[in-house]
Scaffold this motif. Structure first.
Motif, PDB file in Angstrom:
ATOM      1  N   ASN A  30       0.824  -1.206   0.000  1.00 41.55           N
ATOM      2  CA  ASN A  30       0.000   0.000   0.000  1.00 41.55           C
ATOM      3  C   ASN A  30       0.860   1.259   0.000  1.00 41.55           C
ATOM      4  O   ASN A  30       2.005   1.255   0.439  1.00 41.55           O
ATOM      5  N   LEU A  35      -4.111   0.646  -2.336  1.00 47.72           N
ATOM      6  CA  LEU A  35      -3.839  -0.647  -1.707  1.00 47.72           C
ATOM      7  C   LEU A  35      -3.918  -1.679  -2.822  1.00 47.72           C
ATOM      8  O   LEU A  35      -4.939  -1.785  -3.499  1.00 47.72           O
ATOM      9  N   ILE A  58     -12.161  -5.702   3.555  1.00 49.86           N
ATOM     10  CA  ILE A  58     -10.966  -4.959   3.922  1.00 49.86           C
ATOM     11  C   ILE A  58     -11.331  -4.008   5.054  1.00 49.86           C
ATOM     12  O   ILE A  58     -12.185  -3.134   4.894  1.00 49.86           O
ATOM     13  N   LEU A  61      -9.330   0.852   6.759  1.00 52.57           N
ATOM     14  CA  LEU A  61      -8.830   1.731   5.711  1.00 52.57           C
ATOM     15  C   LEU A  61      -8.728   3.143   6.273  1.00 52.57           C
ATOM     16  O   LEU A  61      -9.662   3.626   6.916  1.00 52.57           O
ATOM     17  N   VAL A  65     -12.297   5.452  -0.079  1.00 53.37           N
ATOM     18  CA  VAL A  65     -12.072   4.731  -1.334  1.00 53.37           C
ATOM     19  C   VAL A  65     -12.733   5.498  -2.473  1.00 53.37           C
ATOM     20  O   VAL A  65     -13.903   5.858  -2.392  1.00 53.37           O
ATOM     21  N   ASN A  83     -14.562   2.752   7.470  1.00 51.97           N
ATOM     22  CA  ASN A  83     -13.220   2.267   7.132  1.00 51.97           C
ATOM     23  C   ASN A  83     -13.188   0.796   6.709  1.00 51.97           C
ATOM     24  O   ASN A  83     -12.154   0.153   6.758  1.00 51.97           O
ATOM     25  N   THR A  84     -14.332   0.268   6.230  1.00 47.74           N
ATOM     26  CA  THR A  84     -14.404  -1.124   5.801  1.00 47.74           C
ATOM     27  C   THR A  84     -15.177  -1.216   4.488  1.00 47.74           C
ATOM     28  O   THR A  84     -16.230  -0.602   4.350  1.00 47.74           O
ATOM     29  N   PHE A 103      -7.539   5.435  -3.502  1.00 47.06           N
ATOM     30  CA  PHE A 103      -8.020   6.433  -2.543  1.00 47.06           C
ATOM     31  C   PHE A 103      -8.027   7.806  -3.159  1.00 47.06           C
ATOM     32  O   PHE A 103      -7.285   8.122  -4.044  1.00 47.06           O
TER      33      PHE A 103
END
Length: 103
Positions: A30, A35, A58, A61, A65, A83-84, A103
């Motif tokens: 990453n 990532l 995931i 994060l 994204v 964050n998932t 990102f």
């Protein structure tokens, strides 16, 4: 990071020695902008590989994204929380998958 998962039919005695197995490899790297995850497989001489549906979740994060790309093609993903994310990948037997979360 990297890892591997051993898989056989669960019934063959000494499956590894007989070549009736597969090893699924995964690695990731990453940067601040992406990532990258690679999925690869190695099969024993007599193992009958099949295509798989892989559900990647995931966690943790650190950034929002913007897109997900699998083998160069934009792919839908599901945001589970801040964050998932969840990505469904169809992994054809005998191929590798390069997944990029941007990102």
């Amino acid at each position: 990071s990297y890892g591997k998962l051993y898989n056989d039919n669960g019934t063959t005695v000494q499956a590894y020695e007989k070549g009736d197995y597969e090893i699924l490899y995964f690695k990731s790297s990453n940067t601040a902008k992406e990532l990258a995850i690679t999925l690869m497989a190695d099969t024993g001489k007599i193992f009958q590989a099949v295509s798989k549906n892989v559900n990647l979740i995931i966690h943790h994060l650190d950034a929002k994204v913007s897109s997900v790309v699998v083998n160069g093609k934009s792919t839908p993903y599901k945001i589970i929380n801040n964050n998932t994310i969840e990505i469904n990948v169809f992994w054809e037997k005998g191929t590798s998958k390069d997944i990029k979360i941007l990102f």
